[in-house]
Write a protein that holds these residues in place. Structure first.
Motif: not given
Lengths: 467, 292
Positions: A340-352
């Motif tokens: 699961e990678v949902t967390g990366y999208f929630e914490t990272a500054g941008s989608v990139e």
């Protein structure tokens, strides 16, 4: 003139840029109005009348160069009419520049001079010499010329151009990181101008050789939304990436509006009563509450193995750009194991940023790093099945090329039965499905729909369907 | 050479007149404006926020000594707000006055004739723009905010410069106004609308143009600093940011730097004022990282 405009318009239409008959008529009167003047004005006159979308500019520019390259012989993006003396390096004379690398060095030096002076006309003339000398054009071949431009640039040694420019400009922007950053941007821009000059010259030569229409046909310029994800070059991937932002904005407005207009909410008794006081207690106008928005909850399960990685990226980028429109977005990526990678999208500054984290951190390899859909679905069922509900829409992204592993479609069936809907987006052309190791038909019976999704246009249509 | 309400004689004159109205157009802007005046077509202007779309209409009005008629679009805009409305209360008064004066109430035709005349018509921006005797610039701002169906309200005006009022007949423009529509591109406009317009995309300015704009709008700014600010802004726009700084933001930044009495772009000043240029914290951080 009119004939030329009409075939220009045809070429634009061929590239899916809509140009109506009236717009061609307008273009004709616009050209007449500005008179026979410089190319830039001519270009603007055509652009203002025939194009109605900034996203179409690149295709327009490309085709403009093809169709009107020889009208004013100066160059592509030239900003002034040609100088009287007629260019210091006519193509025929180009051969006279010493042998081997010497000529290239000399040309490079002169081009850098022209770039620094901002003399586009001179740069264009030098580009003509460079292409004649190093492009190695072969007459009559139906090619788009990418290779010729590449060869010319290689001979000029782009790295050397960068280095020389940096050397020439060093110190002009002040010291420190700020000066550095500004300098880098400046150099980047100059090199881009060089590339454009070379590419324009290659196009001009091709047109001279084979005629506008033939060249336009072999180039087949594509709008960003029509570029095939699986075959996109690096430049094209950039174009798609940049097109996603505006696309997401438009799509969001459309989805929101559709939800608003769908129906009214329940009767708002308080406001109806309050309103009725104005009419002596008669409820003349009924007031309703805004409708309860039923936004779907999205589960994305994406194959991120090499062949389809770009497709997964774009889809994730678009879905996250639209995340306001969904109740929740959860994302899972796999190759032969799922994470699961949902967390990366929630914490990272941008989608990139998030996508970078996905690539470096997600734990997606189980045995050998060969795509295994069956094992990934099994793992999903074990770990995440309970999170699915009747509000969940599951979207699987992948080409269903399973490397001859067991397809284990029954796991997908279980996932489907817990969720409200299950879609499969396949980036391969439908005609390739089920060929070789593609087992899409095994899975498709559990899917509400299997959708061919090869470009942004198809992706947009799909999102609109589920939004 | 001041332009008259009659329009311009050439592209260069457009540039000159706009510059005098303190708007520095790019060549593309001048050419499109010139075409609009010669072909009598509206201009649809798109581009990022803060690049001077609305300002173009204002400057054009100043340059032509024309009246600026502005219609701000919003969701739910209707013909009563955009085109015209009958002055209902005045009509009522007229009927009552007629009764009081002892006119024959049965003579309905006369009354009808009377109350549906120009006197009782409230001209809203669109009608006003075509009925002015003096030259006018009509600005239809943020057209993408109205619903697709509402766009139809504008079509008759945009192609024929006339408006049909059922009770009254067709009002043709006494003098064709220059029409500028702006859009922030939040949705696709209808084909019918796009077909009637010239298209102009105003993007971020070139370094040279931005420098000139800075010096025009902030006269006390030293030339060297203006050039640096323009270079810096161009650099930021080449980064992958959520929102790139627009001209209005570089102007704000220039004023900020002047207020702080900065002579040069030194790292400390830049770092502490970046948030004037960039509106998202993530962008500010990205820029800081780039600048070390």
């Amino acid at each position: 003139m009119i004939d030329q405009l009409v075939s220009f318009a045809d070429a634009l239409r061929e590239a899916k840029v809509p140009v109506s008959m009236t717009e061609v008529v307008d273009a004709t009167s616009a050209v007449r109005a500005v008179g026979e003047i410089d190319r830039r004005t001519f270009r603007t006159a055509l652009f203002a009348t025939m194009i109605k979308d900034e996203g179409h500019r690149e295709v327009f520019d490309l085709l403009f160069d093809v169709f009107f390259a020889n009208r004013h012989p100066t160059s592509s993006r030239d900003e002034e009419p040609e100088h009287g003396e007629g260019g210091e390096v006519p193509p025929s004379a180009a051969q006279q520049f010493g042998g081997g690398g010497g000529g290239a060095d000399e040309l490079r030096r002169m081009m850098i001079e022209a770039m620094l002076a901002g003399d586009m006309a001179r740069l264009a003339r030098l580009a003509r010499a460079a292409v004649a000398r190093h492009g190695g054009l072969e007459k009559g071949r139906a090619v788009s010329g990418v290779y010729y431009a590449y060869r010319t640039l290689k001979q000029l040694d782009v790295e050397m151009v960068y280095a020389k420019l940096r050397e020439e400009l060093a110190g002009t922007q002040g010291e420190g990181a700020i000066g550095e950053a500004i300098l880098a941007t400046h150099v980047e821009q100059l090199v881009a101008e060089l590339r454009q000059a070379i590419e324009a010259e290659v196009r001009r030569m091709l047109v001279e050789d084979r005629g506008e229409e033939a060249v336009a046909r072999t180039m087949r310029p594509l709008l960003p939304e029509d570029i095939d994800f699986m075959q996109a070059s690096r430049d094209e991937i950039q174009k798609i990436r940049h097109a996603i932002g505006p696309l997401a904005r438009k799509l969001a407005t459309r989805l929101a509006k559709r939800r608003m207009s769908r129906r009214k909410g329940p009767l708002d008794f308080r406001r109806t009563f309050r309103e009725s006081l104005g009419y002596g207690g008669v409820p003349v106008k009924l007031e309703f509450r805004p409708p309860r928005l039923s936004k779907p909850e999205i589960f994305i399960i994406a194959d991120i193995s090499g062949s389809v990685a770009a497709f997964a990226r774009f889809t994730l980028q678009l879905v996250y750009a639209l995340s306001e429109e969904f109740k929740k977005v959860r994302s899972f990526v796999f190759i032969d194991a799922i994470d699961e990678v949902t967390g990366y999208f929630e914490t990272a500054g941008s989608v990139e940023e998030a996508l970078k984290l996905v690539n470096t951190r997600a734990n997606v390899v189980h045995v050998d790093g060969h795509t295994n859909y069956g094992h990934s679905f099994e793992q999903f069922r074990e770990n995440y099945l309970e999170h699915l509900s009747k509000k969940s829409t599951v979207i699987v992204l992948g080409d269903a090329r399973n490397n001859y592993h067991a397809s284990r479609a029954d796991f997908l069936g279980e996932i489907r039965s817990r969720a409200s809907r299950l879609y499969w987006l396949n980036p391969e052309p439908a005609s390739y499905w089920n060929s070789g190791d593609s087992v899409i038909s095994d899975y498709s019976r559990y899917c509400d729909a299997v959708v061919e999704c090869r470009n942004l246009r198809q992706l947009e249509a799909f999102i609109e369907l589920i939004g | 050479m001041k332009a008259t309400g009659e329009g311009f004689t050439g592209i260069d004159q457009v540039s000159e007149a706009l510059a005098q109205a303190s708007y520095l157009p790019s060549q593309e802007i001048s050419t499109t404006v010139y075409l609009a005046t010669v072909l009598h077509k509206p201009i649809l202007v798109e581009g990022p926020a803060g690049t001077g779309k609305t300002e173009l209409a204002k400057a054009l009005a100043r340059a032509l000594d024309a009246e600026l008629v502005r219609l701000q679009c919003y969701e739910g805009l209707d013909d009563a707000k955009a085109i015209y409305e009958w002055n209902y209360s005045k009509q009522l008064l007229r009927i009552q006055a007629a009764r009081a004066a002892g006119e024959d109430p049965a003579d309905w035709d006369a009354v009808k004739e009377n109350i549906f005349s120009e006197e009782f018509l409230l001209a809203r921006p669109l009608l006003r723009a075509i009925s002015l005797d003096d030259p006018a610039v009509l600005l239809i701002d943020e057209i993408d905010r109205v619903e697709l169906e509402t766009e139809a309200l504008f079509l008759e005006l945009l192609s024929d410069f006339q408006i049909t009022i059922p009770e009254f007949g067709t009002v043709s423009a006494t003098r064709q106004p220059i029409v500028i529509l702006t859009s922030n591109n939040t949705r696709e406009l209808s084909e019918a609308l796009k077909r009637r317009c010239l298209f102009l995309h105003i993007g971020y300015p070139s370094k040279e143009r931005e420098k000139a704009i800075l010096m025009l709008k902030v006269p006390s700014l030293p030339e060297e600093l203006a050039a640096k600010i323009a270079d810096f802004a161009a650099m930021l726009r080449s980064l992958d940011l959520k929102k790139h700084p627009s001209i209005s933001e570089t102007l704000d930044w220039a004023v900020t730097l002047l207020t702080l009495d900065a002579k040069d772009l030194d790292p400390a000043t830049v770092a502490s004022t970046l948030n004037v240029l960039l509106k998202y914290q993530a962008d500010v951080e990205k820029a800081r990282a780039k600048l070390g």
